[in-house]
Design a protein around this motif. Structure first.
Motif, short mmCIF file in Angstrom:
data_model
loop_
_atom_site.label_atom_id
_atom_site.label_comp_id
_atom_site.label_asym_id
_atom_site.label_seq_id
_atom_site.Cartn_x
_atom_site.Cartn_y
_atom_site.Cartn_z
N ARG A 60 -9.26 4.27 9.96
CA ARG A 60 -10.11 3.99 8.89
C ARG A 60 -9.83 5.17 7.70
N SER A 61 -9.60 6.30 7.77
CA SER A 61 -9.46 7.28 7.03
C SER A 61 -7.99 7.39 6.14
N VAL A 62 -6.99 6.58 6.73
CA VAL A 62 -5.75 6.38 6.16
C VAL A 62 -5.28 4.88 6.02
N LYS A 63 -6.15 3.85 6.25
CA LYS A 63 -5.86 2.33 6.05
C LYS A 63 -5.79 2.19 4.58
N GLY A 64 -4.74 1.63 4.28
CA GLY A 64 -4.41 1.35 2.75
C GLY A 64 -3.51 2.56 2.07
N ARG A 65 -3.50 3.59 2.72
CA ARG A 65 -2.82 4.69 1.94
C ARG A 65 -1.58 5.03 3.02
N PHE A 66 -1.58 4.57 4.29
CA PHE A 66 -0.24 5.15 4.96
C PHE A 66 0.19 3.69 5.44
N THR A 67 1.45 3.73 5.90
CA THR A 67 2.19 2.35 6.34
C THR A 67 3.33 3.14 7.61
N ILE A 68 3.09 2.40 8.58
CA ILE A 68 3.79 2.67 9.81
C ILE A 68 4.94 1.67 9.86
N TYR A 69 6.20 2.01 10.18
CA TYR A 69 7.05 1.00 10.62
C TYR A 69 8.45 1.65 11.23
N ARG A 70 9.12 0.65 11.81
CA ARG A 70 10.16 1.28 12.91
C ARG A 70 11.53 0.68 12.36
N ASP A 71 12.61 1.22 12.80
CA ASP A 71 13.86 0.53 12.80
C ASP A 71 14.56 0.68 14.39
N ASN A 72 14.50 -0.32 15.15
CA ASN A 72 14.79 -0.37 16.70
C ASN A 72 16.32 -0.06 16.86
N ALA A 73 17.03 -0.56 15.90
CA ALA A 73 18.57 -0.65 15.84
C ALA A 73 19.01 1.08 15.56
N ARG A 74 18.22 1.61 14.65
CA ARG A 74 18.51 3.12 14.72
C ARG A 74 17.68 4.00 15.51
N ASN A 75 16.70 3.36 16.08
CA ASN A 75 15.71 4.28 17.05
C ASN A 75 15.05 5.04 16.06
N THR A 76 14.36 4.90 15.19
CA THR A 76 13.41 5.68 14.13
C THR A 76 12.18 4.93 14.05
N ALA A 77 11.22 5.85 13.79
CA ALA A 77 10.11 5.04 13.29
C ALA A 77 9.41 6.14 12.18
N THR A 78 9.02 5.38 11.08
CA THR A 78 8.38 6.14 9.94
C THR A 78 7.00 5.93 9.73
N LEU A 79 6.49 7.03 9.03
CA LEU A 79 5.24 6.91 8.55
C LEU A 79 5.16 7.17 7.02
N GLU A 80 5.04 6.26 6.25
CA GLU A 80 4.72 6.50 4.77
C GLU A 80 3.49 6.83 4.44
N MET A 81 3.35 8.06 3.64
CA MET A 81 2.24 8.24 3.34
C MET A 81 1.93 8.44 1.63
N ASN A 82 0.94 7.73 1.18
CA ASN A 82 0.72 7.57 -0.14
C ASN A 82 -0.79 8.12 -0.34
N SER A 83 -0.85 8.61 -1.72
CA SER A 83 -2.05 9.11 -1.96
C SER A 83 -2.77 10.27 -1.23
N LEU A 84 -1.78 11.03 -1.00
CA LEU A 84 -2.36 12.28 0.22
C LEU A 84 -3.52 12.87 -0.44
N LYS A 85 -4.25 13.37 0.49
CA LYS A 85 -5.38 14.09 0.22
C LYS A 85 -5.38 15.52 0.97
N PRO A 86 -6.11 16.53 0.44
CA PRO A 86 -6.14 17.63 1.12
C PRO A 86 -6.40 17.67 2.77
#
Length: 120
Positions: A60-86
């Protein structure tokens, strides 16, 4: 067995964005649910986001601000973080599990972690 390595952490200002990457070495992690957890000093490791079979789950603390996605072909997973807070300041860990879960104790594979520091 898959070896996970996180990268992308750093020092940013509140309101900024940051992308964390989790690279898998060895076998493909296409059959694993991927997740991000974080741990701040004096705090228990907490769930941030997870993804499996195209479905995503967020704390709940990150919903709407963070996005998780993955690229199976490249074996990578990414966490995109927006509107970061202290309060987002923590060591962020990438984890892999057979089934997506919000409980870190159920994960069998972990990366070494990457530090994210958000200043005012």
């Amino acid at each position: 067995q898959v070896e996970l390595v996180e990268s992308g952490g750093g020092l940013v200002q509140a309101g900024d964005s940051l992308r964390l990457s989790c690279a898998a070495f060895g076998r493909s992690f296409s059959n694993y649910a991927m997740a991000w957890f974080r741990q701040a000093p004096g705090r228990e490791r907490e769930f941030v986001a997870a993804m499996s079979w195209g479905s995503t789950y967020y704390a709940r603390s990150v919903k709407g601000r963070f996005t998780i996605y993955r690229d199976n072909a490249r074996n990578t997973a990414t966490l995109e973080m927006n509107s970061l807070k202290p309060e987002d300041t923590a060591i962020y860990y990438c984890g892999a599990c057979r089934v997506a879960s919000e409980n870190w104790r159920e994960y069998e594979l972990w990366g070494q972690g990457t530090q994210v520091t958000v200043s005012v």
